[in-house]
Design a protein around this motif. Structure first.
Motif, PDB file in Angstrom:
ATOM      1  N   ARG B  41      89.388  51.703  66.229  1.00 28.98           N
ATOM      2  CA  ARG B  41      88.708  50.985  65.156  1.00 28.98           C
ATOM      3  C   ARG B  41      89.025  51.611  63.796  1.00 28.98           C
ATOM      4  NH1 ARG B  41      84.320  47.477  65.888  1.00 28.98           N
ATOM      5  NH2 ARG B  41      84.201  47.912  68.092  1.00 28.98           N
ATOM      6  N   GLU B  42      89.322  50.766  62.834  1.00 29.78           N
ATOM      7  CA  GLU B  42      89.536  51.175  61.442  1.00 29.78           C
ATOM      8  C   GLU B  42      90.685  52.164  61.264  1.00 29.78           C
ATOM      9  OE1 GLU B  42      85.863  52.175  59.486  1.00 29.78           O
ATOM     10  OE2 GLU B  42      84.799  50.560  60.496  1.00 29.78           O
ATOM     11  N   TRP B  43      91.652  52.086  62.138  1.00 34.29           N
ATOM     12  CA  TRP B  43      92.865  52.875  61.990  1.00 34.29           C
ATOM     13  C   TRP B  43      94.041  51.942  61.725  1.00 34.29           C
ATOM     14  CZ3 TRP B  43      93.743  57.586  65.737  1.00 34.29           C
ATOM     15  CH2 TRP B  43      92.695  58.534  65.527  1.00 34.29           C
ATOM     16  N   ILE B  44      95.091  52.569  61.213  1.00 38.46           N
ATOM     17  CA  ILE B  44      96.354  51.840  61.155  1.00 38.46           C
ATOM     18  C   ILE B  44      97.183  52.275  62.353  1.00 38.46           C
ATOM     19  CG2 ILE B  44      98.507  51.448  59.914  1.00 38.46           C
ATOM     20  CD1 ILE B  44      97.062  51.718  57.332  1.00 38.46           C
ATOM     21  N   THR B  45      97.469  51.331  63.208  1.00 39.27           N
ATOM     22  CA  THR B  45      98.232  51.624  64.410  1.00 39.27           C
ATOM     23  C   THR B  45      99.603  50.995  64.276  1.00 39.27           C
ATOM     24  OG1 THR B  45      96.208  51.567  65.695  1.00 39.27           O
ATOM     25  CG2 THR B  45      98.279  51.368  66.912  1.00 39.27           C
ATOM     26  N   CYS B  46     100.615  51.752  64.622  1.00 39.94           N
ATOM     27  CA  CYS B  46     101.964  51.202  64.538  1.00 39.94           C
ATOM     28  C   CYS B  46     102.560  51.045  65.928  1.00 39.94           C
ATOM     29  CB  CYS B  46     102.849  52.115  63.694  1.00 39.94           C
ATOM     30  SG  CYS B  46     104.504  51.457  63.515  1.00 39.94           S
ATOM     31  N   ILE B  47     103.301  49.972  66.088  1.00 39.69           N
ATOM     32  CA  ILE B  47     104.013  49.765  67.341  1.00 39.69           C
ATOM     33  C   ILE B  47     105.502  49.789  67.037  1.00 39.69           C
ATOM     34  CG2 ILE B  47     104.405  48.210  69.276  1.00 39.69           C
ATOM     35  CD1 ILE B  47     101.630  47.053  68.738  1.00 39.69           C
ATOM     36  N   VAL B  48     106.219  50.700  67.673  1.00 40.87           N
ATOM     37  CA  VAL B  48     107.667  50.733  67.483  1.00 40.87           C
ATOM     38  C   VAL B  48     108.339  50.572  68.836  1.00 40.87           C
ATOM     39  CG1 VAL B  48     107.556  52.201  65.440  1.00 40.87           C
ATOM     40  CG2 VAL B  48     107.826  53.238  67.682  1.00 40.87           C
ATOM     41  N   THR B 137      90.366  32.319  46.246  1.00 41.39           N
ATOM     42  CA  THR B 137      91.806  32.128  46.178  1.00 41.39           C
ATOM     43  C   THR B 137      92.393  32.901  45.008  1.00 41.39           C
ATOM     44  OG1 THR B 137      91.511  29.920  47.081  1.00 41.39           O
ATOM     45  CG2 THR B 137      93.629  30.393  46.097  1.00 41.39           C
ATOM     46  N   GLN B 138      91.705  32.817  43.864  1.00 40.99           N
ATOM     47  CA  GLN B 138      92.200  33.519  42.683  1.00 40.99           C
ATOM     48  C   GLN B 138      92.242  35.034  42.923  1.00 40.99           C
ATOM     49  OE1 GLN B 138      90.200  32.487  39.074  1.00 40.99           O
ATOM     50  NE2 GLN B 138      91.400  33.910  37.836  1.00 40.99           N
ATOM     51  N   SER B 139      91.172  35.567  43.531  1.00 39.50           N
ATOM     52  CA  SER B 139      91.138  37.020  43.712  1.00 39.50           C
ATOM     53  C   SER B 139      92.205  37.461  44.706  1.00 39.50           C
ATOM     54  CB  SER B 139      89.743  37.469  44.157  1.00 39.50           C
ATOM     55  OG  SER B 139      89.532  37.163  45.505  1.00 39.50           O
ATOM     56  N   ILE B 140      92.433  36.646  45.753  1.00 37.85           N
ATOM     57  CA  ILE B 140      93.483  37.003  46.711  1.00 37.85           C
ATOM     58  C   ILE B 140      94.851  36.971  46.040  1.00 37.85           C
ATOM     59  CG2 ILE B 140      94.722  36.197  48.765  1.00 37.85           C
ATOM     60  CD1 ILE B 140      92.184  37.357  49.641  1.00 37.85           C
ATOM     61  N   LEU B 141      95.106  35.884  45.303  1.00 37.85           N
ATOM     62  CA  LEU B 141      96.412  35.757  44.658  1.00 37.85           C
ATOM     63  C   LEU B 141      96.640  36.879  43.652  1.00 37.85           C
ATOM     64  CD1 LEU B 141      96.828  31.910  44.146  1.00 37.85           C
ATOM     65  CD2 LEU B 141      98.087  33.403  45.685  1.00 37.85           C
ATOM     66  N   GLN B 142      95.574  37.279  42.961  1.00 34.07           N
ATOM     67  CA  GLN B 142      95.723  38.378  42.006  1.00 34.07           C
ATOM     68  C   GLN B 142      95.969  39.696  42.720  1.00 34.07           C
ATOM     69  OE1 GLN B 142      92.184  37.637  39.811  1.00 34.07           O
ATOM     70  NE2 GLN B 142      93.251  36.608  38.129  1.00 34.07           N
ATOM     71  N   SER B 143      95.317  39.883  43.865  1.00 32.51           N
ATOM     72  CA  SER B 143      95.468  41.170  44.542  1.00 32.51           C
ATOM     73  C   SER B 143      96.868  41.323  45.144  1.00 32.51           C
ATOM     74  CB  SER B 143      94.398  41.358  45.610  1.00 32.51           C
ATOM     75  OG  SER B 143      94.601  40.464  46.657  1.00 32.51           O
ATOM     76  N   VAL B 144      97.550  40.230  45.458  1.00 30.33           N
ATOM     77  CA  VAL B 144      98.931  40.373  45.920  1.00 30.33           C
ATOM     78  C   VAL B 144      99.921  40.076  44.797  1.00 30.33           C
ATOM     79  CG1 VAL B 144      98.439  39.912  48.340  1.00 30.33           C
ATOM     80  CG2 VAL B 144      99.027  38.012  46.852  1.00 30.33           C
ATOM     81  N   GLY B 145      99.393  39.887  43.593  1.00 30.94           N
ATOM     82  CA  GLY B 145     100.261  39.712  42.429  1.00 30.94           C
ATOM     83  C   GLY B 145     101.003  38.396  42.385  1.00 30.94           C
ATOM     84  N   MET B 146     100.356  37.335  42.889  1.00 30.86           N
ATOM     85  CA  MET B 146     101.032  36.036  42.933  1.00 30.86           C
ATOM     86  C   MET B 146     100.323  34.995  42.080  1.00 30.86           C
ATOM     87  SD  MET B 146     103.615  36.234  45.003  1.00 30.86           S
ATOM     88  CE  MET B 146     103.828  34.571  45.564  1.00 30.86           C
ATOM     89  N   ASP B 201      94.580  49.972  51.365  1.00 27.72           N
ATOM     90  CA  ASP B 201      93.313  49.445  50.852  1.00 27.72           C
ATOM     91  C   ASP B 201      92.537  48.738  51.948  1.00 27.72           C
ATOM     92  OD1 ASP B 201      93.824  50.391  48.396  1.00 27.72           O
ATOM     93  OD2 ASP B 201      94.444  48.481  47.506  1.00 27.72           O
ATOM     94  N   MET B 202      93.266  47.981  52.761  1.00 24.46           N
ATOM     95  CA  MET B 202      92.588  47.245  53.822  1.00 24.46           C
ATOM     96  C   MET B 202      91.933  48.214  54.809  1.00 24.46           C
ATOM     97  SD  MET B 202      95.352  44.221  54.460  1.00 24.46           S
ATOM     98  CE  MET B 202      94.413  43.102  55.467  1.00 24.46           C
ATOM     99  N   ARG B 203      92.626  49.324  55.074  1.00 25.78           N
ATOM    100  CA  ARG B 203      92.026  50.317  55.964  1.00 25.78           C
ATOM    101  C   ARG B 203      90.781  50.924  55.332  1.00 25.78           C
ATOM    102  NH1 ARG B 203      95.697  55.298  57.493  1.00 25.78           N
ATOM    103  NH2 ARG B 203      95.779  55.375  55.233  1.00 25.78           N
ATOM    104  N   GLU B 204      90.864  51.206  54.027  1.00 24.58           N
ATOM    105  CA  GLU B 204      89.709  51.762  53.318  1.00 24.58           C
ATOM    106  C   GLU B 204      88.495  50.858  53.462  1.00 24.58           C
ATOM    107  OE1 GLU B 204      89.537  54.767  51.774  1.00 24.58           O
ATOM    108  OE2 GLU B 204      91.462  54.918  52.842  1.00 24.58           O
ATOM    109  N   GLN B 205      88.756  49.566  53.471  1.00 23.56           N
ATOM    110  CA  GLN B 205      87.653  48.613  53.540  1.00 23.56           C
ATOM    111  C   GLN B 205      87.140  48.420  54.967  1.00 23.56           C
ATOM    112  OE1 GLN B 205      89.610  45.355  51.652  1.00 23.56           O
ATOM    113  NE2 GLN B 205      89.690  46.462  49.708  1.00 23.56           N
TER     114      GLN B 205
END
Lengths: 351, 256
Positions: B41-48, B137-146, B201-205
């Protein structure tokens, strides 16, 4: 199609200053297509007189209802259906049979059940019936997509035609059904061409309004997402089969409405009015006008109707070839359009 | 799920997502073979893993795109033998695709908007765009710079922008488990940094992130936990640097 007040304000501003208009119009194919087609229609009406305008207007309105309804499925949802004529026929036959009057039965070589319902009672039944059949067909069709979907919808058109032709105890087969009742409210009958035109245009307005309501809602946005990527839409939590079935049924009901109006207008229908070719022409109208635009479908229907009526007046073309000649011209138009403007006259979305 | 003995460890408290011996076959090929993994939970897990090792198949299984042949997926304590794609967000899962799959011929704005609106078709018919939807929508687009690109059609964006928009679309889903299939592939260094910071950031949240990548620098930098897959089976699991230094991992994946 979005109704945008700023666009209307812009238009008014442009109308006041010719120079600005020319700058705006330069290279604006969409605007020229609009102006040309509407101008052509107006000139034609004025030239040919009121009677002509009324009958062409009625034909246009019926085709327009079909085109707008098909565009919901083909343009917005991306399901290329060539079976739309089946629902058109279902609506027409339902109205024809439900309004059939015992008084005419002696005239007929082959008896069919007579119900003697008034038109306005038969029309809702026709719409509902087309919708019910669409539910059954749609549940099966939901399993298919892309080219397979085209094939199965093709099959549906063939099956529908053969039912109309061979279910003689109900449809009178190739003899067709004649003396179909005109609409009436109380004692007032829509027997005049002008009254009927008003009725059909009113229904067209209703269909356009409903379609506009649908495509500007959240539902409409999901439809376009399904068109672009069905699986991705599903990943975002949409049960796409429900959405596809819903729009399929709505579209079929609109086609059923058009069929009912058509039957009552011509007062005679036989299976030849509901052949696959009509469906193909309908798809051509939708693509010609532009996918995923309601206004485009209306323009497409104008072009189509004027092509047929317009060519009647070409002097060296014998009258019996007009229908075929129109198809040739329509085909050439489509090829040219696909080469240079694949999004159709006023559309944005490319097939 | 809940236990009568308070001293027993509740696995579902620790692991937000577990698979129990899940399998997926394509004909004779076992894409995923009896795989059991647990995601913290709340970790970043990588699959290689090397190409064809079943990474994407696993992501597809977890997001419901592919049906499970065998096994159980336990999401937040709920065991599932059947997971349908349209039900995955209900279990708190969303994803991006290896080959970017946007809704090409609609606007950037609508691409985000479509993830926010009503899911049931009948209410959706009567729902118009609300101010809350627009704000989100506006906040999402701003957070990814689009935000500047909001009226462009998705198909007209550059590759990096498409990747960002797809990540934004997943963010808009507001779920707790995010599956990113190669979010860093083919990105500019500048874009890489942006995506990395978005993931952090997503992990922080408080979100759980599972991503697939071939870029070992990023894997080392980002992951809290690492799975190495080979031929659909688990080859190694553990802390990143330790796993990547194991001889069998080096043999199978990193090469010599």
């Amino acid at each position: 199609m979005q109704i945008d007040t700023t666009a209307i304000v812009d238009m008014l501003r442009l109308a006041q200053s010719p120079r600005e208009f020319l700058r705006f119009a330069k290279g604006n194919l969409e605007l020229w297509a609009n102006l040309l087609i509407i101008g052509w229609a107006v000139v034609f009406m004025v030239w040919q007189g009121t009677g002509f305008a009324i009958s062409v207007g009625t034909v246009f309105a019926i085709w327009a209802i079909l085109a707008v309804s098909l565009n919901l499925v083909v343009g917005f949802t991306g399901l290329l259906s060539v079976g739309h004529v089946g629902f058109f026929g279902l609506g027409a036959y339902t109205v024809a049979i439900l309004t059939s009057d015992a008084a005419y039965e002696q005239l007929r070589t082959e008896a069919i059940p007579t119900f003697g319902l008034p038109f306005f009672a038969a029309l809702p039944v026709a719409i509902l019936f087309a919708g019910l059949v669409a539910v059954a067909v749609g549940i099966v069709f939901n399993r298919f997509r892309d080219d397979i979907f085209v094939l199965v919808s093709f099959g549906f058109a063939i099956i529908a035609f053969n039912v109309f032709l061979n279910l003689r105890s109900v449809t009178r087969g190739a003899f067709g059904i004649h003396e179909i009742a005109r609409p009436e409210i109380g004692t007032w009958v829509f027997d005049g061409e002008l009254e009927f035109l008003a009725l059909v245009v009113a229904f067209l307005g209703l269909v356009v309004l409903i379609s506009w309501f649908i495509v500007t809602s959240s539902f409409g946005r999901v439809l376009t997402a399904i068109r672009e990527d069905e699986q991705a839409t599903e990943v975002f939590g949409y049960q796409v089969t429900h959405f596809k079935l819903a729009i399929w049924v709505i579209s079929a009901m609109m086609a059923g409405l058009a069929g009912g109006l058509f039957a009552s207008w011509t007062t005679f229908i036989d299976p030849n009015s509901f052949i696959l070719l009509e469906s193909m022409l309908l798809v051509c109208i939708v693509i010609l006008g532009g996918l995923a635009t309601i206004w485009g479908s209306l323009l497409g229907a104008i072009v189509f109707v004027l092509l047929e009526e317009g060519m009647r007046f070409i002097p060296f073309l014998p009258a019996e070839y007009v229908g075929q000649a129109r198809q040739v011209v329509l085909g050439i138009l489509l090829v040219i359009l696909m080469l240079f403007r694949p999004q159709g006259l006023v559309g944005r979305y490319k097939l | 799920m809940s236990t009568s003995r308070p001293d027993k460890i509740d696995l579902d408290e620790i692991f937000v997502l577990r698979t129990k011996e899940v399998s997926k076959r394509f004909g004779a090929v076992k894409a995923v073979d009896q795989l059991s993994i647990s995601i913290f939970r709340e970790w970043i897990t990588c699959i290689v893993g090397p190409n064809g090792s079943g990474k994407s198949s696993l992501i597809n299984l977890l997001s419901g795109i592919l049906p499970l042949d065998e096994g159980v997926v336990v999401i937040d304590g709920v065991g599932l033998r059947v997971l349908k794609a349209h039900e995955a967000p209900g279990h708190g899962i969303t994803r991006t695709f290896q080959e970017v799959r946007l809704f090409d011929q609609i606007s950037v704005w609508d691409n985000i908007m479509v993830t926010l609106t009503e899911r049931r078709f009948l209410p959706a018919l009567f729902e118009r765009t609300s101010p809350q939807h627009k704000e989100k929508t506006q906040s999402i687009l701003q957070s990814v710079g689009m935000w500047e690109k909001k009226d462009a059609m998705a198909m007209d964006l550059s590759y990096g922008q498409r990747k960002l928009l797809e990540i934004g679309r997943a963010m808009a889903m507001d779920v707790s488990i995010y599956l990113f299939d190669e979010p860093f592939a083919g990105l500019f260094p500048q874009m890489l940094e942006r995506v990395k910071s978005i993931l952090k950031d997503m992990r922080e949240q408080g979100n759980t992130i599972i991503f697939v990548s071939h870029n070992m620098d990023i894997v080392r930098e980002l992951s809290d936990h690492l799975f190495v897959l080979d031929s659909g089976a688990l080859l190694a699991v553990g802390e990143v640097d330790e796993v990547l230094s194991r001889p069998n991992v080096i043999d199978a994946y990193l090469g010599t």
